[in-house]
Design a protein around this motif. Structure first.
Motif, PDB file in Angstrom:
ATOM      1  N   HIS A 114      43.479  11.652  85.637  1.00 50.62           N
ATOM      2  CA  HIS A 114      42.058  11.991  85.209  1.00 50.62           C
ATOM      3  C   HIS A 114      42.224  13.025  85.196  1.00 50.62           C
ATOM      4  N   SER A 133      33.118  13.891  84.317  1.00 50.48           N
ATOM      5  CA  SER A 133      33.775  14.750  83.642  1.00 50.48           C
ATOM      6  C   SER A 133      34.158  13.369  82.752  1.00 50.48           C
ATOM      7  N   ASP A 185      41.025  16.230  82.771  1.00 48.83           N
ATOM      8  CA  ASP A 185      39.816  16.827  82.860  1.00 48.83           C
ATOM      9  C   ASP A 185      40.055  18.059  82.451  1.00 48.83           C
ATOM     10  N   ARG A 221      34.075  11.380  94.964  1.00 45.66           N
ATOM     11  CA  ARG A 221      33.986  12.419  95.219  1.00 45.66           C
ATOM     12  C   ARG A 221      32.445  12.445  95.397  1.00 45.66           C
ATOM     13  N   HIS A 223      38.904  18.463  90.109  1.00 47.57           N
ATOM     14  CA  HIS A 223      38.504  18.211  88.881  1.00 47.57           C
ATOM     15  C   HIS A 223      38.324  19.528  87.883  1.00 47.57           C
ATOM     16  N   ASP A 278      36.168  10.324  89.937  1.00 48.85           N
ATOM     17  CA  ASP A 278      34.917  10.982  90.383  1.00 48.85           C
ATOM     18  C   ASP A 278      34.558  10.407  91.160  1.00 48.85           C
ATOM     19  N   HIS A 321      34.664  23.093  82.701  1.00 52.47           N
ATOM     20  CA  HIS A 321      36.113  22.596  83.045  1.00 52.47           C
ATOM     21  C   HIS A 321      36.986  23.747  83.864  1.00 52.47           C
ATOM     22  N   HIS A 351      36.936   9.320  79.286  1.00 48.87           N
ATOM     23  CA  HIS A 351      38.132   9.163  80.408  1.00 48.87           C
ATOM     24  C   HIS A 351      38.673   7.577  80.093  1.00 48.87           C
TER      25      HIS A 351
HETATM   26 ZN   LIG Z   1      37.015  14.744  87.315  1.00 47.94          ZN
END
Ligand SMILES: [Zn+2]
Length: 346
Positions: free
Chosen positions: A147, A25, A151, A68, A78, A65, A157, A31
């Protein structure tokens, strides 16, 4: 100790050659840039702490992230696949979690993504961390909350067609949110407004989701339109990574696509930085406005104040990158690693 150092250097080399360039993302790059920009939008009373810990906040901007890979529950936090909820999802979806779960079932919400509710959940946690004046939690939840807010600013997203795969445009996700910011950041205007107090954070994050989602048809259509000037060979390139070949958009296509999108990507980046700052500020106010300078391990120095002034000036002029003031991944990693390699313990 020497052996330890050699081991550290080997670990570092392994990290450099295996670290992904972009994530799931905004790309890791996006980010991290947004996280840094958000700090410049904070009031001075907050900047003392956030600027002191800027390297950590920037580095941990991508921690959700990274999680994940290890935690199967992480992925739905997300995104939100709005089309899964019928014709007019934004009008029909209750904003509060309980009401939405009662209408669609918690399992369905988990399946199609929960990003707006995740933001609200972490907003509460950060507010509580400010109440407790708990430095570690403040930094941890600031990074995580940021974060998910960021996203929610990425149009893809908010869509079932999150990689363009349903319309024959596979790979569009990382083109839009990773390749374009990496390629064009120096031309972006990223000066955003100062943090605002959010009277209704729930409504705010749903407005972010709405603003992202309305851009989806446009960014898909523009890709189709730009593709008319390209052949398969000029549009895609095949790269090898970890023994697997991947088809990605060429630099030439990315340039043409960016031009056709106009300011779409930079507008969403700027909005993401502003909302990150506003959510942090709102948590601090709701958490009783604790004096953050008291949470510093050592008093703020003149040099730190001067450094922040310099960065803010560059941010306003749009010269952060030019003046090498952006704490992007490589630079932070190298700074941390120098410290790490020279420290006596592994
Ligand atoms: Zn993310």
């Amino acid at each position: 100790m020497f052996c330890h150092r050699i081991r550290k250097i080997l670990l570092l080399l392994a990290f450099i050659f295996t670290a992904p360039i972009s994530g799931f993302s905004w790309g890791f790059f996006g980010h991290k840039v947004i996280q840094q920009l958000a700090i410049y939008g904070l009031p001075k009373d907050m900047q003392v702490l956030y600027h002191r810990h800027m390297a950590l906040l920037v580095e941990t901007a991508v921690r959700p992230d990274e999680r994940r890979n290890a935690d199967p529950k992480e992925a739905p936090r997300h995104f939100i696949d709005l089309e899964a909820f019928g014709e007019h999802p934004l009008e029909n979806m209750p904003h509060a979690w309980d009401a939405a779960a009662a209408k669609y079932s918690a399992d369905t919400l988990q399946k199609y993504g929960v990003v707006p509710w995740q933001v609200i959940k972490l907003k509460e946690r950060l507010t509580q961390a400010f109440f407790r004046k708990d430095l570690d939690s403040i930094l941890y939840y600031s990074a995580d909350l940021a974060h998910y807010i960021q996203d929610a600013h990425v149009p893809l997203h908010t869509s079932l067609n999150h990689d363009g795969h349903l319309t024959g445009q596979t790979g569009l996700h990382s083109l839009w949110e990773s390749k374009l910011p990496e390629q064009n950041l120096s031309a972006y205007n990223l000066k955003h407004r100062k943090a605002q107090y959010l009277k209704n954070p729930e409504q705010e994050i749903w407005e972010v989701v709405r603003a992202s989602h309305v851009l989806v048809p446009q960014l898909l259509a523009i890709e189709k339109q730009v593709s008319q000037n390209f052949t398969q060979d000029t549009k895609y390139t095949v790269t090898e990574r970890n023994g697997r070949s991947r088809k990605t958009y060429t630099d030439a296509f990315a340039t043409a696509y960016n031009q056709a999108l106009g300011t779409m990507v930079e507008d969403r980046m700027r909005a993401a930085a502003e909302q990150t700052a506003s959510f942090w500020y709102t948590c601090w106010v709701d958490g009783g406005k604790p004096k953050l300078d008291r949470l510093l391990a050592t008093p703020r120095t003149k040099a730190e104040s001067k450094q922040l002034q310099q960065e803010q000036k560059a941010w306003k002029k749009g010269t952060l990158q030019e003046k090498d003031l952006l704490l992007t991944k490589i630079r932070i990693s190298l700074m941390n690693v120098v410290e790490w390699v020279s420290s006596p313990f592994v």
